[in-house]
Motif scaffolding. Structure first.
Motif, PDB file in Angstrom:
ATOM      1  N   PRO A  86      30.145 -39.688 -39.865  1.00 29.34           N
ATOM      2  CA  PRO A  86      29.094 -40.103 -38.930  1.00 29.34           C
ATOM      3  C   PRO A  86      27.725 -39.632 -39.421  1.00 29.34           C
ATOM      4  N   PRO A  87      26.644 -40.308 -39.015  1.00 29.78           N
ATOM      5  CA  PRO A  87      25.308 -39.870 -39.459  1.00 29.78           C
ATOM      6  C   PRO A  87      24.989 -38.442 -39.041  1.00 29.78           C
ATOM      7  N   GLY A  88      25.474 -38.051 -37.853  1.00 31.21           N
ATOM      8  CA  GLY A  88      25.218 -36.692 -37.396  1.00 31.21           C
ATOM      9  C   GLY A  88      23.739 -36.393 -37.255  1.00 31.21           C
ATOM     10  N   ARG A  89      23.393 -35.163 -37.586  1.00 32.82           N
ATOM     11  CA  ARG A  89      21.988 -34.737 -37.439  1.00 32.82           C
ATOM     12  C   ARG A  89      21.127 -35.298 -38.560  1.00 32.82           C
ATOM     13  N   ALA A  90      21.639 -35.266 -39.793  1.00 35.68           N
ATOM     14  CA  ALA A  90      20.878 -35.742 -40.947  1.00 35.68           C
ATOM     15  C   ALA A  90      21.809 -35.755 -42.143  1.00 35.68           C
TER      16      ALA A  90
ATOM     17  N   ARG B  26      26.948 -32.076 -37.457  1.00 37.38           N
ATOM     18  CA  ARG B  26      26.137 -31.543 -36.360  1.00 37.38           C
ATOM     19  C   ARG B  26      25.398 -32.676 -35.641  1.00 37.38           C
ATOM     20  N   TYR B  27      25.107 -32.406 -34.371  1.00 40.81           N
ATOM     21  CA  TYR B  27      24.386 -33.397 -33.558  1.00 40.81           C
ATOM     22  C   TYR B  27      23.493 -32.638 -32.578  1.00 40.81           C
ATOM     23  N   VAL B  28      22.241 -33.071 -32.436  1.00 37.63           N
ATOM     24  CA  VAL B  28      21.273 -32.392 -31.585  1.00 37.63           C
ATOM     25  C   VAL B  28      20.999 -33.217 -30.333  1.00 37.63           C
ATOM     26  N   TYR B  29      20.953 -32.552 -29.196  1.00 37.94           N
ATOM     27  CA  TYR B  29      20.645 -33.215 -27.928  1.00 37.94           C
ATOM     28  C   TYR B  29      19.870 -32.234 -27.057  1.00 37.94           C
TER      29      TYR B  29
ATOM     30  N   ASN C 271      30.742 -41.635 -28.237  1.00 38.55           N
ATOM     31  CA  ASN C 271      31.055 -42.827 -29.028  1.00 38.55           C
ATOM     32  C   ASN C 271      30.588 -42.724 -30.480  1.00 38.55           C
ATOM     33  N   LYS C 272      29.405 -42.142 -30.679  1.00 41.85           N
ATOM     34  CA  LYS C 272      28.794 -42.162 -32.008  1.00 41.85           C
ATOM     35  C   LYS C 272      29.035 -40.892 -32.812  1.00 41.85           C
ATOM     36  N   PHE C 273      29.551 -39.841 -32.162  1.00 39.94           N
ATOM     37  CA  PHE C 273      29.749 -38.599 -32.905  1.00 39.94           C
ATOM     38  C   PHE C 273      31.187 -38.102 -32.809  1.00 39.94           C
ATOM     39  N   ILE C 274      31.670 -37.782 -31.607  1.00 38.00           N
ATOM     40  CA  ILE C 274      33.018 -37.238 -31.460  1.00 38.00           C
ATOM     41  C   ILE C 274      34.062 -38.247 -31.910  1.00 38.00           C
ATOM     42  N   ASP C 275      33.991 -39.476 -31.408  1.00 40.43           N
ATOM     43  CA  ASP C 275      34.969 -40.507 -31.789  1.00 40.43           C
ATOM     44  C   ASP C 275      34.886 -40.825 -33.278  1.00 40.43           C
ATOM     45  N   GLN C 276      33.663 -40.844 -33.821  1.00 36.61           N
ATOM     46  CA  GLN C 276      33.507 -41.153 -35.242  1.00 36.61           C
ATOM     47  C   GLN C 276      34.100 -40.057 -36.122  1.00 36.61           C
TER      48      GLN C 276
ATOM     49  N   LEU D  29      34.147 -28.804 -45.389  1.00 34.80           N
ATOM     50  CA  LEU D  29      34.471 -30.056 -44.687  1.00 34.80           C
ATOM     51  C   LEU D  29      33.778 -31.255 -45.326  1.00 34.80           C
ATOM     52  N   ARG D  30      32.502 -31.148 -45.577  1.00 35.59           N
ATOM     53  CA  ARG D  30      31.767 -32.281 -46.142  1.00 35.59           C
ATOM     54  C   ARG D  30      32.235 -32.601 -47.555  1.00 35.59           C
ATOM     55  N   LEU D  31      32.536 -31.572 -48.338  1.00 32.72           N
ATOM     56  CA  LEU D  31      33.016 -31.785 -49.704  1.00 32.72           C
ATOM     57  C   LEU D  31      34.354 -32.513 -49.706  1.00 32.72           C
ATOM     58  N   LEU D  32      35.274 -32.110 -48.840  1.00 35.52           N
ATOM     59  CA  LEU D  32      36.578 -32.759 -48.767  1.00 35.52           C
ATOM     60  C   LEU D  32      36.449 -34.227 -48.375  1.00 35.52           C
ATOM     61  N   MET D  33      35.582 -34.518 -47.412  1.00 34.59           N
ATOM     62  CA  MET D  33      35.389 -35.899 -46.983  1.00 34.59           C
ATOM     63  C   MET D  33      34.808 -36.751 -48.102  1.00 34.59           C
ATOM     64  N   ASN D  34      33.828 -36.221 -48.816  1.00 36.62           N
ATOM     65  CA  ASN D  34      33.224 -36.974 -49.914  1.00 36.62           C
ATOM     66  C   ASN D  34      34.212 -37.195 -51.057  1.00 36.62           C
TER      67      ASN D  34
END
Length: 284
Positions: free
Chosen positions: A159-163, A169-172, A62-67, A147-152
């Motif tokens: 999504p908030p992701g890892r940081a 990225r997401y850590v679990y 819900n908070k990472f893949i869908d976002q 990817l991040r540059l294009l989005m910005n």
């Protein structure tokens, strides 16, 4: 006749003027109750761990893949093209701006199953076990297709992701308690590509049980060869056949061969669980 009754001595014979107490152990009923309570406590702890893990997996969905899917769609709505495509001469492909077409040739007039797909768009290096190279190979301003540059640039909220700076990225924790990192990239797959064609999200760093649960939530059943959510490299080549299980299981350590879902691995608690790659079909 004495006014006070003489106290009754209980148990074995004792010295005059002394009393003995009868010492008893736990009865079978009391022991059964204690064992039942201990079993309930142990069962509650085991169930609690499963519930906590399932809740974490649902949060990842819900908070990472869908976002990230929503961020991809938001980019399309704002830019008018998918990630990395040309706005002046769109090809409707992720990274279409770097798709090599022979001079005078047309995409619609060629055999798209025989073309070489453009590189993937990621933030930095490709995720573990990805089969596609990354466009640019570097993160940030040095890579115009990061990817991040294009989005910005499009003003899309990620999504908030890892940081901050690691939104992709997401850590679990895996089932052995070791940290695992998910990473998302995007790419275009030519028709006939195993695990789906068209524009897809590539998700790396998934343990087998997490991949199966995400597949269950996306497609309604954990099938590695059908639906929008599939395993990388697993083709749906035979119609009207039973599904394919996701390779390996959580008893395999990372880097081990995965011959099949029902084959046991090393089963070492200290191992990092094996990681799989999923392909998630996008709507645009």
């Amino acid at each position: 006749m004495s006014a006070h009754p003489t106290p009754r001595r209980v148990g074995r014979a004792a010295r005059p003027g002394t009393f003995t107490r009868i010492q008893r152990g736990f009865t079978l009923v009391e022991m059964a109750i204690v064992l039942a309570v201990i079993g309930l406590i142990i069962g509650a702890i085991a169930i609690g761990k499963d519930v906590q893990r399932n809740a974490e997996y649902t949060k990842i969905k819900n908070k990472f893949i869908d976002q990230w899917e929503q961020a991809y769609n938001a980019y399309y709505q704002r830019a008018g093209v998918v990630l990395g495509d040309s706005q002046t001469a769109p090809r409707l492909m992720v990274n279409g701006a770097n798709y090599a077409v022979a001079a005078g040739a047309s995409i619609s007039g060629g055999n798209m199953t025989a073309v070489a797909a453009p590189n993937a768009i990621c933030h930095g290096a490709a995720g573990p076990a990805m089969t596609r190279a990354v466009q640019g190979g570097a993160a940030g301003a040095a890579n115009a297709f990061d990817l991040r540059l294009l989005m910005n640039q499009a003003g899309v909220r990620m999504p908030p992701g890892r940081a901050e700076g690691s939104e992709d990225r997401y850590v679990y924790l895996d089932t052995n308690g070791n940290p695992q990192e998910i990473q998302v990239c995007f790419q275009w797959n030519a028709p006939g590509t195993a695990a789906n064609s068209g524009n897809v999200m590539v998700i790396t760093g998934l343990t087998p049980d997490l991949a199966r649960m995400l597949d269950q939530m996306v497609d309604g059943k954990p099938d590695a060869q059908e639906g929008r959510f599939r395993q990388q490299g697993v083709a749906n080549g035979v119609a009207n056949t039973a599904g394919v299980e996701w390779a390996a299981n959580n008893t395999f350590e990372d880097g081990a061969a995965a011959p099949g879902a029902n084959v046991a691995g090393r089963t070492q608690d200290e191992d990092q669980v094996i990681r799989l790659v999923a392909i998630y079909k996008m709507n645009q």
